[in-house]
Design a protein around this motif. Structure first.
Motif, PDB file in Angstrom:
ATOM      1  N   PRO A 236      34.612  44.401  38.114  1.00 32.68           N
ATOM      2  CA  PRO A 236      33.985  45.723  37.967  1.00 32.68           C
ATOM      3  C   PRO A 236      33.288  46.127  39.269  1.00 32.68           C
ATOM      4  O   PRO A 236      32.642  45.311  39.925  1.00 32.68           O
ATOM      5  CB  PRO A 236      32.964  45.518  36.844  1.00 32.68           C
ATOM      6  CG  PRO A 236      33.498  44.360  36.060  1.00 32.68           C
ATOM      7  CD  PRO A 236      34.155  43.457  37.089  1.00 32.68           C
ATOM      8  N   GLY A 237      33.471  47.385  39.650  1.00 32.51           N
ATOM      9  CA  GLY A 237      32.849  47.879  40.871  1.00 32.51           C
ATOM     10  C   GLY A 237      33.689  47.653  42.117  1.00 32.51           C
ATOM     11  O   GLY A 237      33.286  48.059  43.203  1.00 32.51           O
ATOM     12  N   GLU A 238      34.835  47.007  41.978  1.00 28.83           N
ATOM     13  CA  GLU A 238      35.743  46.766  43.106  1.00 28.83           C
ATOM     14  C   GLU A 238      37.100  47.388  42.787  1.00 28.83           C
ATOM     15  O   GLU A 238      38.074  46.687  42.515  1.00 28.83           O
ATOM     16  CB  GLU A 238      35.898  45.258  43.379  1.00 28.83           C
ATOM     17  CG  GLU A 238      34.644  44.563  43.834  1.00 28.83           C
ATOM     18  CD  GLU A 238      34.194  44.992  45.236  1.00 28.83           C
ATOM     19  OE1 GLU A 238      35.014  45.515  46.009  1.00 28.83           O
ATOM     20  OE2 GLU A 238      33.012  44.799  45.541  1.00 28.83           O
ATOM     21  N   PRO A 239      37.212  48.707  42.789  1.00 23.33           N
ATOM     22  CA  PRO A 239      38.468  49.354  42.411  1.00 23.33           C
ATOM     23  C   PRO A 239      39.597  49.003  43.373  1.00 23.33           C
ATOM     24  O   PRO A 239      39.380  48.823  44.573  1.00 23.33           O
ATOM     25  CB  PRO A 239      38.133  50.842  42.465  1.00 23.33           C
ATOM     26  CG  PRO A 239      36.954  50.957  43.358  1.00 23.33           C
ATOM     27  CD  PRO A 239      36.198  49.670  43.216  1.00 23.33           C
ATOM     28  N   GLY A 240      40.796  48.910  42.820  1.00 23.74           N
ATOM     29  CA  GLY A 240      41.970  48.646  43.638  1.00 23.74           C
ATOM     30  C   GLY A 240      42.167  47.196  44.022  1.00 23.74           C
ATOM     31  O   GLY A 240      43.120  46.868  44.727  1.00 23.74           O
ATOM     32  N   GLN A 241      41.303  46.322  43.576  1.00 19.23           N
ATOM     33  CA  GLN A 241      41.443  44.900  43.890  1.00 19.23           C
ATOM     34  C   GLN A 241      41.838  44.155  42.627  1.00 19.23           C
ATOM     35  O   GLN A 241      41.080  44.106  41.671  1.00 19.23           O
ATOM     36  CB  GLN A 241      40.133  44.326  44.433  1.00 19.23           C
ATOM     37  CG  GLN A 241      39.710  44.955  45.730  1.00 19.23           C
ATOM     38  CD  GLN A 241      38.422  44.357  46.253  1.00 19.23           C
ATOM     39  OE1 GLN A 241      38.108  43.202  45.991  1.00 19.23           O
ATOM     40  NE2 GLN A 241      37.678  45.137  46.999  1.00 19.23           N
ATOM     41  N   LEU A 242      43.033  43.589  42.644  1.00 13.59           N
ATOM     42  CA  LEU A 242      43.506  42.813  41.503  1.00 13.59           C
ATOM     43  C   LEU A 242      43.690  41.362  41.898  1.00 13.59           C
ATOM     44  O   LEU A 242      44.118  41.053  43.014  1.00 13.59           O
ATOM     45  CB  LEU A 242      44.840  43.366  40.991  1.00 13.59           C
ATOM     46  CG  LEU A 242      44.791  44.711  40.289  1.00 13.59           C
ATOM     47  CD1 LEU A 242      46.200  45.164  39.932  1.00 13.59           C
ATOM     48  CD2 LEU A 242      43.925  44.643  39.041  1.00 13.59           C
ATOM     49  N   PHE A 243      43.376  40.510  40.954  1.00 14.61           N
ATOM     50  CA  PHE A 243      43.580  39.079  41.112  1.00 14.61           C
ATOM     51  C   PHE A 243      44.522  38.639  40.002  1.00 14.61           C
ATOM     52  O   PHE A 243      44.364  39.054  38.848  1.00 14.61           O
ATOM     53  CB  PHE A 243      42.247  38.329  41.033  1.00 14.61           C
ATOM     54  CG  PHE A 243      41.307  38.724  42.130  1.00 14.61           C
ATOM     55  CD1 PHE A 243      41.362  38.099  43.364  1.00 14.61           C
ATOM     56  CD2 PHE A 243      40.393  39.753  41.939  1.00 14.61           C
ATOM     57  CE1 PHE A 243      40.506  38.493  44.395  1.00 14.61           C
ATOM     58  CE2 PHE A 243      39.542  40.148  42.956  1.00 14.61           C
ATOM     59  CZ  PHE A 243      39.594  39.513  44.186  1.00 14.61           C
ATOM     60  N   GLU A 244      45.490  37.817  40.345  1.00 10.12           N
ATOM     61  CA  GLU A 244      46.480  37.378  39.369  1.00 10.12           C
ATOM     62  C   GLU A 244      46.414  35.863  39.221  1.00 10.12           C
ATOM     63  O   GLU A 244      46.230  35.142  40.199  1.00 10.12           O
ATOM     64  CB  GLU A 244      47.884  37.777  39.828  1.00 10.12           C
ATOM     65  CG  GLU A 244      48.984  37.334  38.877  1.00 10.12           C
ATOM     66  CD  GLU A 244      50.391  37.598  39.413  1.00 10.12           C
ATOM     67  OE1 GLU A 244      51.309  37.660  38.593  1.00 10.12           O
ATOM     68  OE2 GLU A 244      50.568  37.711  40.636  1.00 10.12           O
ATOM     69  N   PHE A 245      46.588  35.421  38.003  1.00 12.54           N
ATOM     70  CA  PHE A 245      46.834  34.005  37.716  1.00 12.54           C
ATOM     71  C   PHE A 245      48.278  33.899  37.251  1.00 12.54           C
ATOM     72  O   PHE A 245      48.738  34.715  36.452  1.00 12.54           O
ATOM     73  CB  PHE A 245      45.904  33.482  36.622  1.00 12.54           C
ATOM     74  CG  PHE A 245      44.451  33.432  37.016  1.00 12.54           C
ATOM     75  CD1 PHE A 245      44.030  32.654  38.083  1.00 12.54           C
ATOM     76  CD2 PHE A 245      43.512  34.153  36.313  1.00 12.54           C
ATOM     77  CE1 PHE A 245      42.696  32.604  38.446  1.00 12.54           C
ATOM     78  CE2 PHE A 245      42.166  34.118  36.655  1.00 12.54           C
ATOM     79  CZ  PHE A 245      41.770  33.333  37.731  1.00 12.54           C
ATOM     80  N   ILE A 246      48.979  32.890  37.760  1.00 17.47           N
ATOM     81  CA  ILE A 246      50.384  32.651  37.430  1.00 17.47           C
ATOM     82  C   ILE A 246      50.508  31.246  36.881  1.00 17.47           C
ATOM     83  O   ILE A 246      49.989  30.296  37.478  1.00 17.47           O
ATOM     84  CB  ILE A 246      51.276  32.756  38.681  1.00 17.47           C
ATOM     85  CG1 ILE A 246      51.027  34.064  39.424  1.00 17.47           C
ATOM     86  CG2 ILE A 246      52.747  32.578  38.318  1.00 17.47           C
ATOM     87  CD1 ILE A 246      51.602  34.084  40.826  1.00 17.47           C
ATOM     88  N   CYS A 247      51.215  31.104  35.780  1.00 18.31           N
ATOM     89  CA  CYS A 247      51.420  29.790  35.181  1.00 18.31           C
ATOM     90  C   CYS A 247      52.876  29.671  34.752  1.00 18.31           C
ATOM     91  O   CYS A 247      53.405  30.567  34.087  1.00 18.31           O
ATOM     92  CB  CYS A 247      50.498  29.632  33.968  1.00 18.31           C
ATOM     93  SG  CYS A 247      50.558  28.011  33.199  1.00 18.31           S
ATOM     94  N   GLY A 248      53.521  28.588  35.151  1.00 16.16           N
ATOM     95  CA  GLY A 248      54.901  28.362  34.749  1.00 16.16           C
ATOM     96  C   GLY A 248      55.312  26.933  35.040  1.00 16.16           C
ATOM     97  O   GLY A 248      54.779  26.288  35.955  1.00 16.16           O
ATOM     98  N   ALA A 249      56.264  26.447  34.277  1.00 14.35           N
ATOM     99  CA  ALA A 249      56.763  25.087  34.471  1.00 14.35           C
ATOM    100  C   ALA A 249      57.330  24.946  35.881  1.00 14.35           C
ATOM    101  O   ALA A 249      58.061  25.806  36.352  1.00 14.35           O
ATOM    102  CB  ALA A 249      57.829  24.768  33.426  1.00 14.35           C
ATOM    103  N   ASP A 250      56.964  23.888  36.544  1.00 12.80           N
ATOM    104  CA  ASP A 250      57.475  23.561  37.884  1.00 12.80           C
ATOM    105  C   ASP A 250      57.154  24.620  38.936  1.00 12.80           C
ATOM    106  O   ASP A 250      57.790  24.663  39.985  1.00 12.80           O
ATOM    107  CB  ASP A 250      58.981  23.304  37.847  1.00 12.80           C
ATOM    108  CG  ASP A 250      59.351  22.146  36.943  1.00 12.80           C
ATOM    109  OD1 ASP A 250      58.608  21.134  36.944  1.00 12.80           O
ATOM    110  OD2 ASP A 250      60.363  22.249  36.231  1.00 12.80           O
TER     111      ASP A 250
END
Length: 174
Positions: free
Chosen positions: A131-145
């Motif tokens: 919140p308060g930081e527009p346009g900034q996205l953080f992603e978590f990725i999870c997958g086998a191997d």
């Protein structure tokens, strides 16, 4: 390194994936690229169900994965602005995690807000914002191997001789 570990990926939204890959090769020497065509993510964006389709190119600069994304449908998603137009340019920073739910729970407990969650048969993702930081996205990725695939890509980029710059995997054919 923070509670989630190092940033593994820089995600960039592009209008023309093939042209962008060509420019990355020509102007930055980044390659080889693996292109995934007809990727589908079933998910939820801002609490509403959505299905996003895209073509994705992956390569590496050092240990950083460069992800180029060309969205191929008009579904509401974090890849489009509030007006529905495709977003372009630097989009997100991502981390590969072993437990997506635990990472999201920790991020939410720290004040982040979930904007998008999605999955397909091989991968689960979550996008969060501060919140308060527009346009900034953080992603978590999870997958086998996922980590092993990244290590193979890093090794390929280090030994790349400029030949065979693009490998295509088309999920419409698989």
């Amino acid at each position: 390194m923070g509670i989630f570990g190092a940033i593994d990926q820089t995600g960039i939204l592009v209008q023309d994936l093939d042209a962008s890959i060509s420019r990355w090769i020509t102007h930055s020497g980044v390659g080889p690229w693996t292109v995934f065509r007809n990727v589908r993510l079933d998910g939820s964006y801002r609490g509403e169900p959505t299905v996003v389709t895209m073509d994705v190119g992956l390569s590496y600069q050092g240990e950083m994965q460069i992800e180029l994304i060309q969205v191929t449908n008009d579904a509401p998603s974090p890849y489009r602005g509030d007006d529905g137009r495709p977003l372009l340019g630097l989009h997100h920073l991502a981390r590969i995690v072993d437990d997506l739910d635990a990472a999201v729970d920790a991020a939410v407990a720290g004040g982040m807000e979930v904007s998008f969650t999605a999955q397909n048969p091989t991968t689960r993702v979550a996008y969060l914002q501060v919140p308060g930081e527009p346009g900034q996205l953080f992603e978590f990725i999870c997958g086998a191997d996922m980590r092993a695939l990244c290590e193979a890509g890093i090794a390929a980029s280090r030994s790349w001789d400029g030949k065979n710059p693009v490998t295509v995997i088309d999920f419409a054919v698989v």
